[in-house]
Write a protein that holds these residues in place. Structure first.
Motif, PDB file in Angstrom:
ATOM      1  N   ILE A 127       1.252  -1.354  -0.529  1.00  0.00           N
ATOM      2  CA  ILE A 127      -0.035  -0.164  -0.195  1.00  0.00           C
ATOM      3  C   ILE A 127       1.078   1.026   0.115  1.00  0.00           C
ATOM      4  O   ILE A 127       1.667   1.820   1.192  1.00  0.00           O
ATOM      5  N   VAL A 128       1.180   1.828  -0.909  1.00  0.00           N
ATOM      6  CA  VAL A 128       1.718   2.878  -1.227  1.00  0.00           C
ATOM      7  C   VAL A 128       1.222   4.400  -1.282  1.00  0.00           C
ATOM      8  O   VAL A 128       0.069   4.346  -1.903  1.00  0.00           O
ATOM      9  N   ASN A 129       1.158   5.092  -0.716  1.00  0.00           N
ATOM     10  CA  ASN A 129       1.747   7.210  -0.280  1.00  0.00           C
ATOM     11  C   ASN A 129       1.693   7.593  -1.199  1.00  0.00           C
ATOM     12  O   ASN A 129       2.305   7.420  -2.095  1.00  0.00           O
ATOM     13  N   GLU A 130       0.977   8.029  -2.630  1.00  0.00           N
ATOM     14  CA  GLU A 130       1.273   8.829  -4.009  1.00  0.00           C
ATOM     15  C   GLU A 130       1.920   9.484  -3.316  1.00  0.00           C
ATOM     16  O   GLU A 130       2.038  10.402  -4.842  1.00  0.00           O
ATOM     17  N   ARG A 131       1.349  10.486  -2.193  1.00  0.00           N
ATOM     18  CA  ARG A 131       2.178  11.319  -2.579  1.00  0.00           C
ATOM     19  C   ARG A 131       3.690  11.782  -2.501  1.00  0.00           C
ATOM     20  O   ARG A 131       3.987  12.921  -3.237  1.00  0.00           O
TER      21      ARG A 131
END
Length: 518
Positions: A127-131
């Motif tokens: 689960i990646v934080n796109e920010r």
């Protein structure tokens, strides 16, 4: 909080109809934003999924089933959190404070998840934080319930969804380092995969008509100074097998010495009814004596009878996930009379509960499940000042999702001041191997472990499985599985009936038929 799922309108699935996520014990509504992506769609995929639904799932609906119409759900407003399940570019105008995107073996979108399954395995989920590109959590799911291509996709999505609430809760995440397998980006034809899966399913049904499956059995030996923890393998004295009547299997052995007598407690499952109880047999220093005796039965399935001494009393915590609780039984008369004393935790599935004491606290480890996905890939820890509780959840629960290192496989041991735990390695299927993990950090807020050794069935322990390790004094026990034809079990029961009119199906001759496996 407003949560928005961003989904591909060309690939609507039943799982996308989920209306809520439970975060911090509150149900948070979920809205959907439909997006069109250039993601390739394998030809005939819906038809193949329908074939799997009919043959593999006996007509039951699944999360990967396609939708004929997009669900209409009113928008609550601009989202605070976006979870983007597509491979489309992120909307630059999106003002959500958190923009998360699942990745499957490093790639995004349903196609990436399907590519991993078609390559023969479930993917590592991130689960990646796109920010900022940071990985918020990472896991590798197990595939016990992943039947076929659609079942694999459903399991992957179910586990992806279960990873989201802990992230959104703001609880600290202990992100494990898991290497994703390298998979070719070349598209694969799903038809051969599905056809093989259907053929395999039919072959398994034929096998189950002829054999009891799975059929677990218990191995034992007196190891002296050559036990598994010292050697790091299964070498040393030869392993013996505890005889069984054939239509019962024995698994999860736990030995204990109490009131001057040594007994091995274990799961005793009657294949004919499919429900387990806890049974036990005595050992006298040379091997098993007497017959197997039932010691605890409930209307629901019991297994993994963890035993612990506390304040001069002997206690048992059998696995009771079918009843959705963690019960505590007190020994009233050893070994065959136990009384339910209390419920340590309720309203959850926590398998193979194992407790250790560390730095003045009791820690409870178990394989946690939220009603979906596999049974062996997620570890949860609870802690308490004393055995009777109250038990509090670890700050980072669930601790990790890793089918190779999560599920308990027996008692903790301390060697040269270091704490160790056996773990089930389900990378190649449930109970396929056993790891020896060193606990590097353990507190109410931290946890870290490292697997130092991996044990697999082989010449030293014949069979196809290995998933429990325990010891009491010089007595060491493990378990495994074998092929058990139903006709063999029937003939064995007839022979046993001829030998003794007092035979019951929980009895099993001990020393006379204990066999050595070489």
């Amino acid at each position: 909080m407003i949560i928005e799922f961003r989904c591909d309108r060309e690939q609507p699935r039943l799982w996308m109809c989920r209306e809520k996520l439970r975060v911090n014990d509150q149900d948070i509504p979920v809205q959907i934003a439909w997006t069109t992506t250039p993601e390739p769609r394998p030809a005939g995929l819906d038809m193949l999924f329908e074939l799997e639904r009919i043959v593999l799932r006996k007509g039951k609906a699944g999360g990967a089933d396609g939708l004929k119409a997009l669900p209409e759900r009113p928008r609550a407003g601009d989202p605070d959190v976006v979870i983007d399940f597509t491979s489309a570019e992120r909307d630059p105008d999106c003002a959500a404070r958190l923009y998360l995107r699942p990745r499957f073996n490093g790639s995004t979108g349903e196609h990436a998840a399907l590519a991993a399954v078609l390559a023969g395995d479930l993917p590592v989920i991130e689960i990646v934080n796109e920010r900022d590109g940071s990985v918020m959590d990472r896991g590798h799911p197990s595939a016990e319930i992943a039947a076929g291509l659609s079942g694999g996709l459903e399991t992957v999505i179910a586990r992806t969804l279960s990873m989201l609430p802990p992230i959104l809760s703001g609880a600290p995440r202990l992100v494990p380092q898991l290497a994703a397998p390298a998979i070719s980006s070349a598209p694969r034809n799903p038809a051969p995969f599905v056809v093989r899966g259907v053929a395999t399913s039919i072959a398994k049904e034929i096998y189950r008509l002829c054999c009891y499956a799975p059929h677990w059995h218990i191995g034992w030996r007196y190891a002296e100074n050559a036990d598994v923890w010292r050697t790091g393998d299964l070498s040393g004295p030869a392993w013996n097998v505890l005889g069984d009547p054939g239509n019962h299997f024995y698994a999860d052995p736990v030995p204990v010495k109490w009131q001057g007598r040594t007994f091995v407690f274990f799961e005793d499952l009657d294949h004919r009814v499919g429900k387990g109880i806890v049974s036990a047999i005595e050992f006298d220093g040379e091997g098993p004596v007497g017959t197997v005796m039932p010691v605890l039965e409930e209307p629901w399935h019991l297994s993994y009878p963890f035993l612990i001494e506390d304040n001069g009393e002997l206690w048992m915590i059998p696995e009771s996930t079918a009843h959705r609780d963690v019960p505590l039984y007190k020994c009233i008369r050893f070994p065959d009379k136990w009384e339910r004393h209390s419920t340590l935790l309720s309203g959850l599935e926590l398998a193979d509960v194992t407790i250790t004491q560390h730095n003045g606290l009791h820690y409870m480890f178990g394989a946690w499940r939220d009603g979906t996905g596999g049974y062996s890939d997620t570890l949860a820890i609870y802690y308490a000042d004393r055995l009777l509780g109250p038990w509090q959840p670890h700050a980072a629960n669930p601790i990790l999702m890793d089918r190779a290192t999560a599920r308990p496989a027996g008692n903790f041991v301390t060697i040269d001041g270091k704490l160790w735990r056996p773990v089930q390695d389900c990378s190649n299927g449930y109970g396929a191997a056993l790891g020896l993990a060193e606990v590097l950090e353990l507190s109410p807020t931290t946890y870290k472990q490292a697997v130092r050794r991996l044990l697999r069935p082989g010449p030293l322990w014949s069979g196809r499985k290995l998933h429990t390790l325990n010891r009491c004094g010089q007595l060491e026990v493990i378990d495994g599985s074998r092929v058990q034809p139903k006709t063999t079990a029937f003939l064995a029961s007839l022979r046993s009936s001829d030998r003794s009119s007092q035979w019951n199906w929980h009895s099993a001759p001990a020393k006379p038929i204990a066999r050595r496996l070489h």
